[in-house]
Design a protein around this motif. Structure first.
Motif, PDB file in Angstrom:
ATOM      1  N   SER A  18      14.564 -14.730 -27.219  1.00 39.94           N
ATOM      2  CA  SER A  18      15.334 -15.929 -27.525  1.00 39.94           C
ATOM      3  C   SER A  18      16.307 -15.601 -28.653  1.00 39.94           C
ATOM      4  O   SER A  18      15.907 -14.991 -29.652  1.00 39.94           O
ATOM      5  N   PRO A  19      17.574 -16.009 -28.531  1.00 41.09           N
ATOM      6  CA  PRO A  19      18.535 -15.720 -29.600  1.00 41.09           C
ATOM      7  C   PRO A  19      18.085 -16.241 -30.963  1.00 41.09           C
ATOM      8  O   PRO A  19      18.420 -15.661 -31.987  1.00 41.09           O
ATOM      9  N   SER A  20      17.293 -17.303 -30.966  1.00 43.07           N
ATOM     10  CA  SER A  20      16.846 -17.845 -32.251  1.00 43.07           C
ATOM     11  C   SER A  20      15.804 -16.959 -32.935  1.00 43.07           C
ATOM     12  O   SER A  20      15.537 -17.122 -34.121  1.00 43.07           O
TER      13      SER A  20
ATOM     14  N   TRP B 202      17.204 -12.798 -35.148  1.00 41.41           N
ATOM     15  CA  TRP B 202      17.524 -12.527 -36.552  1.00 41.41           C
ATOM     16  C   TRP B 202      16.354 -11.875 -37.274  1.00 41.41           C
ATOM     17  O   TRP B 202      16.559 -11.032 -38.143  1.00 41.41           O
TER      18      TRP B 202
ATOM     19  N   ASN C  14      17.605 -19.981 -42.421  1.00 43.10           N
ATOM     20  CA  ASN C  14      19.014 -20.047 -42.049  1.00 43.10           C
ATOM     21  C   ASN C  14      19.703 -18.869 -42.736  1.00 43.10           C
ATOM     22  O   ASN C  14      20.235 -18.990 -43.833  1.00 43.10           O
TER      23      ASN C  14
ATOM     24  N   SER D  79      21.060 -14.947 -38.542  1.00 49.60           N
ATOM     25  CA  SER D  79      20.909 -16.042 -37.570  1.00 49.60           C
ATOM     26  C   SER D  79      22.243 -16.743 -37.322  1.00 49.60           C
ATOM     27  O   SER D  79      22.567 -17.094 -36.189  1.00 49.60           O
ATOM     28  N   ARG D  80      23.042 -16.916 -38.361  1.00 49.77           N
ATOM     29  CA  ARG D  80      24.348 -17.571 -38.195  1.00 49.77           C
ATOM     30  C   ARG D  80      25.313 -16.669 -37.435  1.00 49.77           C
ATOM     31  O   ARG D  80      26.073 -17.133 -36.581  1.00 49.77           O
TER      32      ARG D  80
ATOM     33  N   ARG E 187      24.325 -16.904 -33.782  1.00 51.07           N
ATOM     34  CA  ARG E 187      24.718 -18.205 -33.217  1.00 51.07           C
ATOM     35  C   ARG E 187      26.234 -18.295 -33.056  1.00 51.07           C
ATOM     36  O   ARG E 187      26.732 -18.808 -32.043  1.00 51.07           O
ATOM     37  N   TYR E 188      26.975 -17.804 -34.034  1.00 48.19           N
ATOM     38  CA  TYR E 188      28.434 -17.803 -33.928  1.00 48.19           C
ATOM     39  C   TYR E 188      28.866 -16.992 -32.714  1.00 48.19           C
ATOM     40  O   TYR E 188      29.683 -17.432 -31.910  1.00 48.19           O
TER      41      TYR E 188
ATOM     42  N   TYR F 259      27.039 -18.819 -29.250  1.00 47.87           N
ATOM     43  CA  TYR F 259      27.286 -20.226 -28.950  1.00 47.87           C
ATOM     44  C   TYR F 259      28.681 -20.717 -29.310  1.00 47.87           C
ATOM     45  O   TYR F 259      29.227 -21.563 -28.615  1.00 47.87           O
TER      46      TYR F 259
ATOM     47  N   GLU G  57      31.007 -17.730 -27.508  1.00 48.88           N
ATOM     48  CA  GLU G  57      30.526 -17.512 -26.139  1.00 48.88           C
ATOM     49  C   GLU G  57      30.757 -16.071 -25.670  1.00 48.88           C
ATOM     50  O   GLU G  57      31.179 -15.810 -24.555  1.00 48.88           O
TER      51      GLU G  57
ATOM     52  N   PRO H 260      28.243 -22.088 -37.672  1.00 48.94           N
ATOM     53  CA  PRO H 260      26.810 -22.422 -37.772  1.00 48.94           C
ATOM     54  C   PRO H 260      26.384 -22.648 -39.222  1.00 48.94           C
ATOM     55  O   PRO H 260      26.714 -21.864 -40.101  1.00 48.94           O
TER      56      PRO H 260
END
Length: 161
Positions: A21-23, A26, A54, A58-59, A62-63, A66, A69, A98
Motif C-alpha cells: 500500500s502506498p501509505s 514511507w 506525516n 509519505s508526502r 502521495r504527491y 495522487y 498521478e 499533501p
C-alpha cells in the motif's frame, strides 16, 4: 479514448497494489535510508499535536502518486518528481500539496529545502529504493525452462467440447 484507456487515469498495477500500500511505503524508505530527512515536526490541525507519521517520505509518495498521478515503478517518474521539488520541472501548488489540508503549516517549503540539501548520490539512492519497493521482484517471477522446452500441446480446441 485509445484502446479502452481513460485519459489521465494512472493507477498502480494490480500485482503491485496487492503487494504494498502506498501509505506503508514511507516506513520502508526510512528502514532502507535511515538518514533521509523525516520532516515530521508539523502540527496536526485535528489533534493539535505533532503529526509524527506525516513525514517527508509519505508526502513525497502521495504527491507523486495522487497529485501528479505518476506511476510509482519507473525511475524516470521519480526523477521528475524530485525535479519538481528542486524547481526544475513542474510547479508544485501549495493548495494541492499533501499535508496542506491536515497540518497547521504547509510543509512544502520545508520539504523542498530538505530535498535540495540531498546530494546526487542520496537522490539516486532514494529513486532506486522507491522504484524497488513498487516494482515486482524479478527473483520471484517464474523463469521459463529454456534448456528442455516442452513441445506445444495440440488439440486444445478439442478439449473444450
Amino acid at each position: 479514448m485509445i484502446l479502452g484507456l481513460e485519459p489521465n487515469r494512472l493507477s498502480i498495477p494490480p500485482a503491485v497494489a496487492q503487494r504494498i500500500s502506498p501509505s506503508d511505503v514511507w516506513r520502508q524508505v526510512y528502514q532502507q535510508l535511515p538518514d533521509f530527512p523525516q520532516e515530521n515536526q508539523y502540527i496536526s490541525k485535528e489533534t493539535g499535536k505533532v503529526a509524527e507519521n506525516n513525514t517527508l517520505a509519505s508526502r513525497l509518495i502521495r504527491y507523486h502518486i495522487y497529485v501528479k498521478e505518476r506511476t510509482p515503478n519507473y525511475r524516470l517518474d521519480w526523477k521528475l518528481t524530485l525535479a519538481d521539488y528542486l524547481g526544475a520541472n513542474e510547479i508544485i501548488y501549495d493548495v494541492s500539496y499533501p499535508g496542506n489540508d491536515t497540518l497547521k503549516q504547509n510543509p512544502l517549503e520545508g520539504d523542498r529545502a530538505a530535498i535540495s540539501r540531498l546530494n546526487r548520490r542520496q537522490r539516486q539512492a532514494l529513486v532506486q529504493i522507491l522504484t524497488n519497493i513498487f516494482s515486482p521482484n524479478p527473483s520471484t517471477s517464474p523463469i521459463p525452462n529454456t534448456t528442455n522446452p516442452q513441445p506445444p500441446k495440440t488439440g486444445g480446441a478439442e478439449l473444450l467440447k
